[in-house]
Scaffold this motif. Structure first.
Motif, PDB file in Angstrom:
ATOM      1  N   ILE A 198       9.617   6.225  -8.678  1.00  0.00           N
ATOM      2  CA  ILE A 198       9.066   6.803  -7.460  1.00  0.00           C
ATOM      3  C   ILE A 198       9.824   6.244  -6.157  1.00  0.00           C
TER       4      ILE A 198
ATOM      5  N   PHE B   1       8.837   6.290  -2.309  1.00  0.00           N
ATOM      6  CA  PHE B   1       7.612   6.593  -1.350  1.00  0.00           C
ATOM      7  C   PHE B   1       8.185   7.290  -0.011  1.00  0.00           C
TER       8      PHE B   1
ATOM      9  N   SER C 146       7.245   6.292   3.029  1.00  0.00           N
ATOM     10  CA  SER C 146       7.668   5.317   3.807  1.00  0.00           C
ATOM     11  C   SER C 146       7.620   3.945   2.814  1.00  0.00           C
ATOM     12  N   THR C 147       8.673   3.093   2.656  1.00  0.00           N
ATOM     13  CA  THR C 147       8.426   1.833   2.064  1.00  0.00           C
ATOM     14  C   THR C 147       9.381   0.925   2.592  1.00  0.00           C
ATOM     15  N   ALA C 148       9.322  -0.435   2.326  1.00  0.00           N
ATOM     16  CA  ALA C 148      10.025  -1.249   2.593  1.00  0.00           C
ATOM     17  C   ALA C 148      10.392  -2.363   1.536  1.00  0.00           C
ATOM     18  N   LEU C 149      11.679  -2.896   1.721  1.00  0.00           N
ATOM     19  CA  LEU C 149      12.009  -3.937   0.537  1.00  0.00           C
ATOM     20  C   LEU C 149      11.952  -5.253   1.181  1.00  0.00           C
ATOM     21  N   GLN C 150      11.920  -6.187   0.466  1.00  0.00           N
ATOM     22  CA  GLN C 150      11.838  -7.677   0.969  1.00  0.00           C
ATOM     23  C   GLN C 150      13.107  -7.956   2.096  1.00  0.00           C
TER      24      GLN C 150
ATOM     25  N   ILE D 193      16.546   3.003  -6.609  1.00  0.00           N
ATOM     26  CA  ILE D 193      15.375   2.148  -7.259  1.00  0.00           C
ATOM     27  C   ILE D 193      14.334   2.999  -7.935  1.00  0.00           C
TER      28      ILE D 193
END
Lengths: 349, 296
Positions: free
Chosen positions: B78, B80, B82-86, B140
């Motif tokens: 997947i 997305f 809009s997404t964010a990583l740590q 990812i």
């Protein structure tokens, strides 16, 4: 439960914390600040309880003379302050900045009739010369008995509360706030799309913050112990158990707050609403003895109250496991309820 | 080809708004399927229902002929919208962490090679450019060696060069036999990448088929574009099907016979110096089907 996934999240969270220099710096600096503050405030000889101004043409000389002849001026725990100007000193009495004022030349003294300290000093003044040797004087029908023991100073009483309070802020804001930030930025949504379960994620957050809190609390304890000789009559392992359970319950409370919220502002508000009453009503700074019974009952709802009670019992009274069993049971139950509720209510999005 | 993932009569409401209204389609194994439409058409809601991120109000989803379960996450990749990583996580660490979530992770070196991440492996993921970041997020998405890859508007916000680089990556993934579901509001992207598309508007699929087939079914003419300034008189007086685009200061003429159209233009003393000829596009198809410009 997959340990592999749990450890991966734990490692990532630890790495994030350690690499965030500002957060790491603050977490190290703040406890150092606390220790330094305590060292400054509580080292040295005990503070005098009363302040008495002594005015004369030569107040230092005159004070030395009366201390030879009048017992009152030799009373311990009263600070005698030489005064060279009378009028400003009278104003200080009016404002309770001085508890009593003597004009040794004119043989006058001033007290503030609204000051309890002034009232007591006047009683001491009138009794001091007539009962110069208190050990042999009668006191009505009462016979004098004595005991001895180490003083429990305010700092001894305060240290457990300060350690627990520091732990509370780290637990609530370090976990609750971070999870809300993750949710808002989309980190949680991305993790939701993987086989990682909510339980694995939340457990990793708890463990990550727990070791950090215990490490920092131990550091503050050791640092404070270097500069302030505070009481510790109990067992260190038991104290560690109390702080561990306390930290888990407070972290779980943070998780519960963050279970669904996606606004950092709202989360901050709720965490403040929780932490401020805890800070004042859990007995960090003052005992709740003698306060409204309702307030005392309310305080029992806070995990911090039980952490502080148990820590004080160990450190000051040397309590054993049996002596703090109630607090341990309550903290365990609170941790279980908060964790369970937090896990059930938790939403990734 | 066998249908790998099947959506049947999916519906989703947000309050009074029907975000998805009875949508059905199937993804054939090894193909790239595109969901096209303007913002708010329901593309992301559909893709998130298929991913299991959002619960459907109605309808069913089947994977390999069976209702999708939790295990589908092991087979789904997947990316997305809009997404964010740590924070403070390098590219390599992000790949390692996501890889450890799956029972059969893809070899990291292979992902690094496929998505061209080698140059910035040890860089903090927050310090990547837009294109680099999208390549990482794509890697990812591929970290579990998925059978189905969901790409939700993967090139939105990228510059043309970065967009074309990502297209090349998507083509490479498709060539590896992955099944791809792509959402986009770039018609050119869909034409370039998709074997089949479904055009959506207001929560419904309004047409579906291969891009070439759809264009052939709906259009048999080309478009001649001229600068407005090259037509001295009123363009509407020309004996041709003319559309005036005042903002762009161009005139478009539909033509089934280019030679005949050019003769008419020359007979009317119109200069052909600025003439451009283009085929009909999916953008035109959307306009023809909905009567609206694509609200991208």
């Amino acid at each position: 439960m997959s340990w592999r996934r749990f450890l991966a999240v734990l490692k990532a969270r630890n790495r994030e914390f350690i690499r965030d220099r500002s957060a790491l710096g603050w977490n190290i600096f703040f406890p150092v600040l606390i220790v330094a503050g305590f060292a400054f405030a509580f080292s040295g000889k005990p503070m005098d309880l009363y302040k008495v101004g002594v005015y004369a043409a030569d107040p230092v000389q005159k004070l030395a003379e009366v201390q030879k002849t009048q017992a009152f001026f030799r009373t311990d725990y009263i600070q005698f302050i030489p005064i060279s100007k009378l009028a400003p000193a009278i104003t200080k009495v009016e404002r309770h900045q001085l508890d009593m004022l003597f004009d040794l030349d004119q043989h006058h003294y001033w007290i503030n009739r609204d000051s309890p300290k002034g009232y007591l000093l006047e009683r001491v003044l009138h009794g001091a010369d007539t009962v110069a040797d208190i050990t042999n004087s009668p006191a009505g029908n009462f016979q004098r008995q004595t005991v001895s023991g180490r003083e429990i100073r305010y700092v001894d009483w305060l240290i457990p509360g300060i350690l627990a309070m520091n732990m509370m802020f780290s637990a609530l804001f370090g976990v609750g706030y971070v999870i809300v930030r993750y949710r808002k930025s989309g980190v949680l949504k991305r993790l939701q799309a993987t086989p990682l379960t909510a339980f694995e994620f939340l457990s990793a957050q708890v463990v990550s913050r727990l070791w950090l809190i215990l490490a920092i609390t131990s550091g503050v304890y050791a640092g404070a112990d270097l500069f302030i000789d505070f009481s510790m009559f109990g067992n260190y392992a038991l104290l560690l158990l109390v702080f561990t359970l306390g930290a888990v319950s407070l972290i779980s409370l943070g998780l519960l707050v963050a279970a669904r919220i996606a606004s950092e502002e709202l989360a901050g508000g709720i965490l403040n609403v929780l932490s401020w009453p805890m800070m004042f009503l859990s007995g960090v700074w003052f005992s709740l003895e003698g306060t409204n019974p309702l307030v005392q009952k309310l305080a029992l709802l806070f995990p911090l109250t039980h952490v502080i009670d148990a820590a004080r019992a160990i450190m000051i009274d040397g309590a054993g496991l049996a002596g703090i069993s109630t607090q341990l049971v309550v903290l365990t139950l609170m941790s279980a309820v908060f964790l369970l509720l937090g896990a059930v209510l938790f939403r990734w999005k | 080809m066998a249908v790998l993932l099947q959506a049947s009569n999916l519906t989703k409401r947000f309050g009074d708004v029907a975000a998805v209204n009875g949508v059905s389609f199937g993804l054939e194994a090894g193909t790239c399927f595109g969901l096209l439409g303007p913002n708010g058409a329901g593309k992301t809601t559909i893709i998130e229902m298929l991913e299991g991120i959002t619960d459907a109000d109605g309808g069913k989803i089947f994977y390999r002929g069976k209702p999708v379960g939790v295990d589908f996450r092991n087979d789904a990749g997947i990316m997305f919208q809009s997404t964010a990583l740590q924070d403070y996580m390098t590219v390599r660490e992000a790949l390692e962490m996501f890889g450890s979530f799956y029972p059969r992770p893809a070899p990291i070196d292979e992902l690094i090679d496929t998505c061209s991440l080698g140059e910035f492996l040890d860089r903090d993921s927050r310090k990547l450019s837009g294109g680099q970041r999208q390549r990482l997020l794509l890697a990812i998405a591929l970290v579990n060696d998925p059978q189905v890859v969901f790409l939700d508007e993967p090139t939105t916000g990228l510059d043309p060069q970065a967009r074309r680089n990502l297209w090349a990556l998507v083509k490479r993934i498709r060539a590896q036999g992955k099944t791809i579901l792509l959402t986009t509001h770039y018609m050119e992207e869909a034409y370039e990448l998709c074997d089949e598309i479904a055009i959506m508007d207001h929560g419904k699929i309004i047409t579906r088929g291969s891009p070439k087939t759809l264009l052939a079914e709906h259009f048999d003419e080309v478009v001649l574009q001229l600068p407005r300034a090259d037509i001295p008189a009123d363009p509407a007086e020309l004996p041709l099907p003319v559309t005036l685009h005042e903002e762009e200061e161009t005139v478009e003429i539909l033509s089934r016979d280019i030679n005949a159209t050019i003769r008419i233009l020359l007979d009317n003393d119109i200069s052909l110096a600025g003439l451009q000829i283009r085929p009909r596009t999916l953008e035109d198809l959307f306009l023809a089907l909905t009567g609206e410009e694509l609200r991208a």
